[in-house]
Enzyme design. Structure first.
Site, mmCIF file in Angstrom:
data_model
loop_
_atom_site.group_PDB
_atom_site.id
_atom_site.type_symbol
_atom_site.label_atom_id
_atom_site.label_comp_id
_atom_site.label_asym_id
_atom_site.label_seq_id
_atom_site.Cartn_x
_atom_site.Cartn_y
_atom_site.Cartn_z
ATOM 1 N N SER A 59 3.470 -2.126 10.231
ATOM 2 C CA SER A 59 4.916 -2.218 10.486
ATOM 3 C C SER A 59 5.537 -3.558 10.093
ATOM 4 C CB SER A 59 5.247 -1.877 11.952
ATOM 5 O OG SER A 59 4.908 -0.517 12.222
ATOM 6 N N GLY A 64 2.738 2.273 10.681
ATOM 7 C CA GLY A 64 3.735 3.326 10.524
ATOM 8 C C GLY A 64 4.493 3.673 11.793
ATOM 9 N N GLU A 103 -6.766 4.855 7.768
ATOM 10 C CA GLU A 103 -6.541 6.271 7.439
ATOM 11 C C GLU A 103 -7.757 6.855 6.724
ATOM 12 O OE1 GLU A 103 -2.724 5.667 5.551
ATOM 13 O OE2 GLU A 103 -1.926 5.080 7.501
ATOM 14 N N ASN A 150 0.873 -1.175 0.000
ATOM 15 C CA ASN A 150 0.000 0.000 0.000
ATOM 16 C C ASN A 150 0.909 1.224 0.000
ATOM 17 O OD1 ASN A 150 -1.743 2.092 0.563
ATOM 18 N ND2 ASN A 150 -2.231 1.402 2.652
ATOM 19 N N TRP A 151 1.000 1.863 -1.151
ATOM 20 C CA TRP A 151 1.928 3.003 -1.267
ATOM 21 C C TRP A 151 1.380 4.277 -0.634
ATOM 22 C CZ3 TRP A 151 5.205 3.493 -6.399
ATOM 23 C CH2 TRP A 151 6.078 2.406 -6.462
ATOM 24 N N LYS A 152 0.098 4.266 -0.259
ATOM 25 C CA LYS A 152 -0.536 5.467 0.326
ATOM 26 C C LYS A 152 -0.300 6.669 -0.601
ATOM 27 C CE LYS A 152 -0.044 3.301 4.774
ATOM 28 N NZ LYS A 152 0.019 3.422 6.211
ATOM 29 N N GLU A 158 -5.274 -4.752 10.581
ATOM 30 C CA GLU A 158 -4.233 -3.753 10.778
ATOM 31 C C GLU A 158 -4.509 -2.972 12.062
ATOM 32 O OE1 GLU A 158 -2.218 -2.693 6.759
ATOM 33 O OE2 GLU A 158 -3.887 -1.328 7.100
ATOM 34 N N GLY A 167 2.894 -1.170 4.198
ATOM 35 C CA GLY A 167 2.928 0.246 3.833
ATOM 36 C C GLY A 167 4.347 0.681 3.503
ATOM 37 N N GLY A 168 5.001 1.307 4.465
ATOM 38 C CA GLY A 168 6.320 1.910 4.250
ATOM 39 C C GLY A 168 7.322 0.998 3.557
ATOM 40 N N HIS A 205 -9.423 1.297 4.877
ATOM 41 C CA HIS A 205 -8.154 1.484 5.579
ATOM 42 C C HIS A 205 -8.371 2.454 6.738
ATOM 43 C CE1 HIS A 205 -4.065 2.698 6.495
ATOM 44 N NE2 HIS A 205 -3.677 1.591 5.904
HETATM 45 P P1 PGA Z 1 2.981 0.309 7.506
HETATM 46 O O1 PGA Z 1 1.497 0.542 6.921
HETATM 47 O O2 PGA Z 1 3.490 -0.988 6.939
HETATM 48 O O3 PGA Z 1 3.775 1.501 7.034
HETATM 49 O O4 PGA Z 1 2.861 0.261 8.996
HETATM 50 C C1 PGA Z 1 0.619 -0.529 6.736
HETATM 51 C C2 PGA Z 1 -0.691 -0.037 6.166
HETATM 52 O O5 PGA Z 1 -1.183 1.025 6.587
HETATM 53 O O6 PGA Z 1 -1.268 -0.686 5.277
#
Ligand code: PGA
Length: 251
Positions: free
Chosen positions: A213, A174, A100, A11-13, A168, A234-235, A98
């Site tokens: 994470s 993050g 967010e 997930n590149w956000k 999640e 994500g990251g 998600h």
């Molecule tokens: P993260 O994000 O791996 O940077 O913690 C995961 C996500 O929000 O899908």
């Protein structure tokens, strides 16, 4: 062996420009080197990059997805993008719900469910996210909160082929923090049982991803937990090397 093919999804956000296509090319070339992974590989870039990346990834082992969609097919919704548009652009899957989106855009379970239904309507795969906040975890409410999100967000017609769940924990996203393997296993077991109530015989085949994470150094431990069928990353998905290192758990 569960019979479920794991998924490692990135997930590149709100990250990535046209110039990031080098990362996609590096992932495709990494996928073709060495033994084929026993997992599906998916990258969900921002909507601006879906069509371009889908073209680059066509006829490769990498699938391209998207991060959100509107519940309607078309209409007067300035700035929004429909599941049909994302399908047309080449997306195979769409993340919905998600945390967010739930936090920044006030998306309720009903909204998430309508979006997931729109994804299924386009014959794409819905990746439905659920997860507790830090306060909910500390208050001992994790299982109740996650079960409620699942019940509220799973659309009619969800089955093993069209629906993936991503657990999640909000406080793990993050932050570099992850739950213990015992805590992850407890939630994933509960999700499997809840899916049995909601989707009957389909539940056994539904993939349940862990996200929050995930990185190369903890992926093997997390992916070895019962009922963890892959990762939503994500990251660490922004760099081809890290994404491929996580995927290599399944080689
Ligand atoms: P993260 O994000 O791996 O940077 O913690 C995961 C996500 O929000 O899908």
């Amino acid at each position: 062996m569960t019979g479920r093919t794991p998924i490692v999804a990135g997930n590149w956000k709100m990250n990535g420009l046209k110039a990031s296509k080098g990362e996609i090319e590096a992932i495709i070339s990494g996928l073709g080197t060495g033994p084929a992974p026993r997992a599906e590989a998916l990258i969900c870039p921002p909507a601006t990059l879906v069509a371009g990346f889908a073209e680059i990834a066509s006829s490769s082992a990498l699938a391209i997805g998207a991060q959100d969609c509107h519940a309607r097919v078309s209409g007067a919704h300035t700035g929004d993008i429909s599941a049909q548009m994302l399908a047309d652009a080449g997306a195979s899957s769409i993340i919905v719900g998600h945390s967010e989106r739930r936090a920044d855009h006030g998306e309720s379970n009903e909204t998430v469910r309508a979006k997931a239904a729109a994804v299924l309507g386009e014959r794409l795969t819905a990746i439905i996210c659920v997860g507790e906040t830090e306060a909910e975890r500390k208050g001992g409410k994790t299982l109740e909160v996650v079960a409620g999100q699942l019940r509220g967000s799973l659309p009619e017609g969800a089955n093993a082929a069209n629906t993936v769940i991503a657990y999640e924990p909000v406080w793990a996203i993050g932050t570099g923090l992850t739950p213990t393997t015992g805590d992850v296993g407890e939630v994933h077991d509960m999700i499997r049982r809840e899916l049995e109530n909601l989707a009957g015989g389909e539940a056994a085949g539904m993939r349940i991803l862990y996200g929050g994470s995930v990185k190369p150094s903890n992926a093997a431990e997390l992916m070895a937990i019962d009922n963890v069928d892959g990762a939503l990353v994500g990251g660490a998905s922004l760099k081809a090397d890290d994404f491929l290192a996580i995927l290599s758990v399944y080689r």
